[in-house]
Design a protein around this motif. Sequence first.
Motif, short mmCIF file in Angstrom:
data_model
loop_
_atom_site.label_atom_id
_atom_site.label_comp_id
_atom_site.label_asym_id
_atom_site.label_seq_id
_atom_site.Cartn_x
_atom_site.Cartn_y
_atom_site.Cartn_z
N MET A 22 19.10 -0.29 -11.50
CA MET A 22 17.78 -0.18 -10.97
C MET A 22 17.32 -0.80 -9.88
SD MET A 22 16.30 1.95 -13.35
CE MET A 22 14.42 1.50 -12.91
N LYS A 23 17.65 -1.98 -9.33
CA LYS A 23 17.50 -2.77 -8.28
C LYS A 23 18.15 -1.86 -7.19
CE LYS A 23 17.12 -7.38 -9.90
NZ LYS A 23 18.05 -8.75 -9.88
N ARG A 24 19.02 -1.02 -7.28
CA ARG A 24 19.63 -0.46 -6.17
C ARG A 24 18.94 0.75 -6.00
NH1 ARG A 24 26.28 -0.31 -7.38
NH2 ARG A 24 26.71 -2.73 -6.69
N ILE A 25 18.37 1.46 -6.87
CA ILE A 25 17.44 2.56 -6.83
C ILE A 25 16.29 2.26 -6.13
CG2 ILE A 25 16.22 4.38 -8.22
CD1 ILE A 25 18.63 4.37 -10.16
N PHE A 26 15.68 1.19 -6.85
CA PHE A 26 14.50 0.75 -6.13
C PHE A 26 14.67 0.50 -4.73
CE2 PHE A 26 11.62 -2.78 -5.02
CZ PHE A 26 10.16 -2.02 -5.38
N ARG A 27 15.68 -0.31 -4.13
CA ARG A 27 16.11 -0.50 -2.66
C ARG A 27 16.33 0.97 -1.98
NH1 ARG A 27 20.37 -5.51 -3.56
NH2 ARG A 27 19.00 -7.01 -4.25
N PHE A 28 16.79 1.69 -2.61
CA PHE A 28 16.89 3.26 -2.07
C PHE A 28 15.79 3.50 -1.38
CE2 PHE A 28 17.27 7.61 -2.40
CZ PHE A 28 18.25 7.99 -1.36
N PHE A 29 14.89 3.83 -2.56
CA PHE A 29 13.55 4.18 -2.35
C PHE A 29 12.66 3.72 -1.33
CE2 PHE A 29 14.40 6.76 -6.23
CZ PHE A 29 14.19 8.15 -5.86
N LEU A 30 12.76 2.40 -1.56
CA LEU A 30 12.06 1.68 -0.41
C LEU A 30 12.43 1.86 1.02
CD1 LEU A 30 11.65 -2.14 -1.75
CD2 LEU A 30 9.95 -0.37 -1.39
N LYS A 31 13.80 1.89 1.26
CA LYS A 31 14.40 2.16 2.75
C LYS A 31 14.22 3.62 2.83
CE LYS A 31 18.43 -0.98 2.33
NZ LYS A 31 19.97 -0.89 2.26
N LEU A 32 14.23 4.32 1.91
CA LEU A 32 13.71 5.96 2.31
C LEU A 32 12.26 6.12 2.80
CD1 LEU A 32 14.56 8.97 2.20
CD2 LEU A 32 13.70 9.05 -0.34
N PHE A 49 10.65 3.48 4.18
CA PHE A 49 10.51 2.92 5.22
C PHE A 49 10.76 3.68 6.36
CE2 PHE A 49 12.85 0.71 8.60
CZ PHE A 49 11.80 -0.16 9.13
N TRP A 50 12.14 4.56 6.36
CA TRP A 50 12.39 5.49 7.40
C TRP A 50 11.38 6.74 7.48
CZ3 TRP A 50 15.06 3.84 11.22
CH2 TRP A 50 15.90 2.68 11.13
N CYS A 51 11.28 7.18 6.40
CA CYS A 51 10.11 8.25 6.66
C CYS A 51 8.81 7.79 7.51
CB CYS A 51 9.50 8.57 5.29
SG CYS A 51 10.90 9.59 4.42
N PHE A 52 8.49 6.61 7.44
CA PHE A 52 7.37 6.02 8.18
C PHE A 52 7.93 5.91 9.69
CE2 PHE A 52 5.05 4.66 4.23
CZ PHE A 52 3.95 4.85 4.40
N VAL A 53 8.99 5.39 9.93
CA VAL A 53 9.45 5.21 11.10
C VAL A 53 9.76 6.65 11.97
CG1 VAL A 53 11.52 4.64 12.53
CG2 VAL A 53 10.80 3.03 10.69
N VAL A 54 10.29 7.58 11.33
CA VAL A 54 10.58 8.81 11.69
C VAL A 54 9.13 9.78 12.10
CG1 VAL A 54 11.67 11.32 11.36
CG2 VAL A 54 12.80 9.19 10.75
N SER A 55 8.59 9.63 11.12
CA SER A 55 7.10 10.20 11.48
C SER A 55 6.14 9.63 12.62
CB SER A 55 6.03 10.21 10.28
OG SER A 55 5.77 8.84 9.53
N ILE A 56 6.22 8.31 12.59
CA ILE A 56 5.50 7.83 13.40
C ILE A 56 6.27 8.03 14.99
CG2 ILE A 56 4.71 5.42 14.59
CD1 ILE A 56 4.39 4.23 11.70
#
Length: 231
Positions: A1-11, A13-20
């Motif tokens: 569950m922690k890995r899944i949670f980290r994966f979604f947090l990273k996803l 984060f990168w969505c924000f980075v790419v959009s901005i």
Amino acid sequence: MKRIFRFFLKLIFWCFVVSIASVVLYKFVPVPATPLMVIRYFENEETNRTLWKHDWVPMEAISKKLQLAVICSEDQNFLNHNGFDIKAIGKAFERNQKGKQSRGASSISQQTAKNVFLWPQRTWVRKGFEVYFTFLIEIIWSKERILEVYLNSIEMGDGIYGAEAAANYWFKKSAAKLTTYEAAAIASILPSPLRYRAHPASTYIQGRKNWIVKQMGYFGRLEFKTDNESK
């Protein structure tokens, strides 16, 4: 569950980075194509039609008359709001509640965000992204840049995108040389550019064109605030 949670947090984060990053990039770089252009291209390909006319030009090469015409037609409070015309949204909501037909209340900023970054289907998910991108471009771009991107990206006929292509297609001239009534004619078809023709104008479009010209007279001179004035 922690890995899944980290994966979604990273996803996220990168969505924000790419959009901005994409919004920052398009502050300086012409938009080469939009999702709608690509969708229409493949739709036309199925019917053996590959029409796609899109010629990016700087704001100085677009008639002030066309700039004013689309503001008067689509969003007369464009220079004053922060991306969302709350009064227009309220009026559209009231009309919908009463069962009356309404064009909606999407501002030029919202339409630009949708055209450049998103798909055309009307869903709550897309609407949510539209709010997000509208917020970004209002912060990062100037009002003049928003209008420039809008005028260069919006659909203005069947396979016709942007002011330069529209001026050439409808009136056989450049966008810089459009007259008041020619600019109003192009602006008048924006509610449904695949349904209406700017030239020759139908009775309905002629009526809209005359209304837009009157609004242009009421609006007066179009002037954009400088960065220092808007702060």
